[in-house]
Design a protein around this motif. Structure first.
Motif, mmCIF file in Angstrom:
data_model
loop_
_atom_site.group_PDB
_atom_site.id
_atom_site.type_symbol
_atom_site.label_atom_id
_atom_site.label_comp_id
_atom_site.label_asym_id
_atom_site.label_seq_id
_atom_site.Cartn_x
_atom_site.Cartn_y
_atom_site.Cartn_z
ATOM 1 N N UNK A 1 0.805 -1.223 0.000
ATOM 2 C CA UNK A 1 0.000 0.000 0.000
ATOM 3 C C UNK A 1 0.835 1.269 0.000
ATOM 4 N N UNK A 2 2.068 1.190 -0.468
ATOM 5 C CA UNK A 2 2.940 2.359 -0.577
ATOM 6 C C UNK A 2 3.476 2.458 -1.996
ATOM 7 N N UNK A 3 4.254 3.519 -2.245
ATOM 8 C CA UNK A 3 4.827 3.746 -3.569
ATOM 9 C C UNK A 3 6.258 4.239 -3.412
ATOM 10 N N UNK A 4 7.111 3.856 -4.334
ATOM 11 C CA UNK A 4 8.505 4.306 -4.368
ATOM 12 C C UNK A 4 8.622 5.306 -5.511
ATOM 13 N N UNK A 5 8.950 6.565 -5.180
ATOM 14 C CA UNK A 5 9.029 7.631 -6.190
ATOM 15 C C UNK A 5 10.484 8.050 -6.356
ATOM 16 N N UNK A 6 10.952 8.079 -7.598
ATOM 17 C CA UNK A 6 12.343 8.419 -7.864
ATOM 18 C C UNK A 6 12.432 9.395 -9.034
ATOM 19 N N UNK A 7 13.485 10.200 -9.010
ATOM 20 C CA UNK A 7 13.718 11.215 -10.044
ATOM 21 C C UNK A 7 15.057 10.958 -10.710
ATOM 22 N N UNK A 8 15.239 11.569 -11.874
ATOM 23 C CA UNK A 8 16.477 11.384 -12.625
ATOM 24 C C UNK A 8 16.808 12.655 -13.400
ATOM 25 N N UNK A 9 18.095 13.046 -13.360
ATOM 26 C CA UNK A 9 18.568 14.195 -14.132
ATOM 27 C C UNK A 9 19.952 13.893 -14.687
#
Length: 285
Positions: free
Chosen positions: A32-40
């Motif tokens: 019931x959770x989410x893993x959020x990731x960014x990239x640059x």
């Protein structure tokens, strides 16, 4: 094609293909959770975008964009249930000022990623979430994404007629804030829809929205070892974060090429306890 592992120490050379797929980001979130990731990708002096030749748009500098980083960009996309972007991306697309960042496996050397997703039980293409307070989104650009679900996140202060228009076109609208898009509420909305991994591929405003709310879990940063200089540029975020946001290095690789070099880093994001003032987030256009 290989890279040298610098951290954790004691590593050997690693193949570029598969380097990020081994992270298994789509399986990291608890129930019931989410893993959020960014990239640059950034130059050594921190530039992720500079003004285009006509001076009208900020674009990734051609001197740092490269196929090796692009491969890893797509490996990160391959692990996402949904990709998070902004209305500005679609406006740039309409002007021909942005490459296609949302379609996976279109090039011959990346078709393996579609097969990899199928093996993992994922749909061929990640869904897309457009974050926008203004709802200034060219509808014709959204129609190009007819092979996956497209959602829109906005605030209750946005134009009701525009919200109704997009709903009629088949794009569910998520209300995630009153006068601004709230990163924490947005994260909760994604969890409610069952998403487990989200890849943020927008600019510094969206990045700030997630960071300020403590909603981002990881940052992947390619540092191209060159200097660009200049006075008009974007960096990975701007605006007050109101607290120290610490990054913990989890992996680092050196990509040494005859004509250029770059570093591939993964950071975990650690937040201090958030106070009420943390809710003052940027308006995302």
């Amino acid at each position: 094609m290989s890279v040298q592992q610098l951290f954790p120490p004691g590593g050997q050379s690693r193949a570029l293909h598969g380097l990020y797929l081994n992270n298994g980001l789509h399986r990291l979130a608890p129930e019931n959770e989410i893993f959020i990731y960014a990239n640059y990708i950034a130059s050594l002096d921190g530039r992720i975008a500079t003004l285009s030749d006509d001076g009208h748009e900020f674009v990734v500098p051609a001197s740092i964009a490269n196929p090796r980083d692009w491969r890893l960009y797509q490996e990160l996309a391959a692990q996402s249930d949904i990709m998070l972007t902004s209305a500005r991306y679609f406006r740039q697309q309409a002007k021909g000022c942005s490459q296609d960042l949302l379609s996976l496996g279109r090039e011959e050397n990346s078709t393996d990623l579609i097969m990899w997703r199928q093996q993992q039980g994922l749909q061929p293409q990640p869904d897309v979430l457009v974050i926008s307070a203004s709802l200034d989104i060219p509808p014709e650009q959204l129609r190009c994404l007819n092979d996956r679900q497209v959602l829109i996140a906005t605030c209750t202060a946005s134009d009701g007629a525009r919200r109704a228009f997009f709903e009629r076109q088949g794009y569910p609208v998520l209300l995630a804030g009153d006068v601004r898009v709230d990163g924490a509420l947005l994260r909760r909305k994604l969890c409610e829809r069952g998403y487990r991994s989200a890849y943020m591929v927008a600019g510094p405003e969206v990045h700030h929205t997630l960071l300020a709310a403590g909603a981002l879990d990881a940052l992947f940063l390619t540092t191209h070892l060159g200097l660009l200089g200049g006075e008009a540029f974007h960096t990975i975020t701007y605006g007050a974060l109101l607290q120290s946001t610490q990054l913990q290095l989890e992996s680092l690789y050196l990509d040494q090429q005859p004509d250029s070099s770059q570093l591939f880093a993964r950071y975990a994001i650690r937040y201090a306890a958030a106070g009420p003032e943390m809710l003052a987030l940027n308006v995302v256009e």
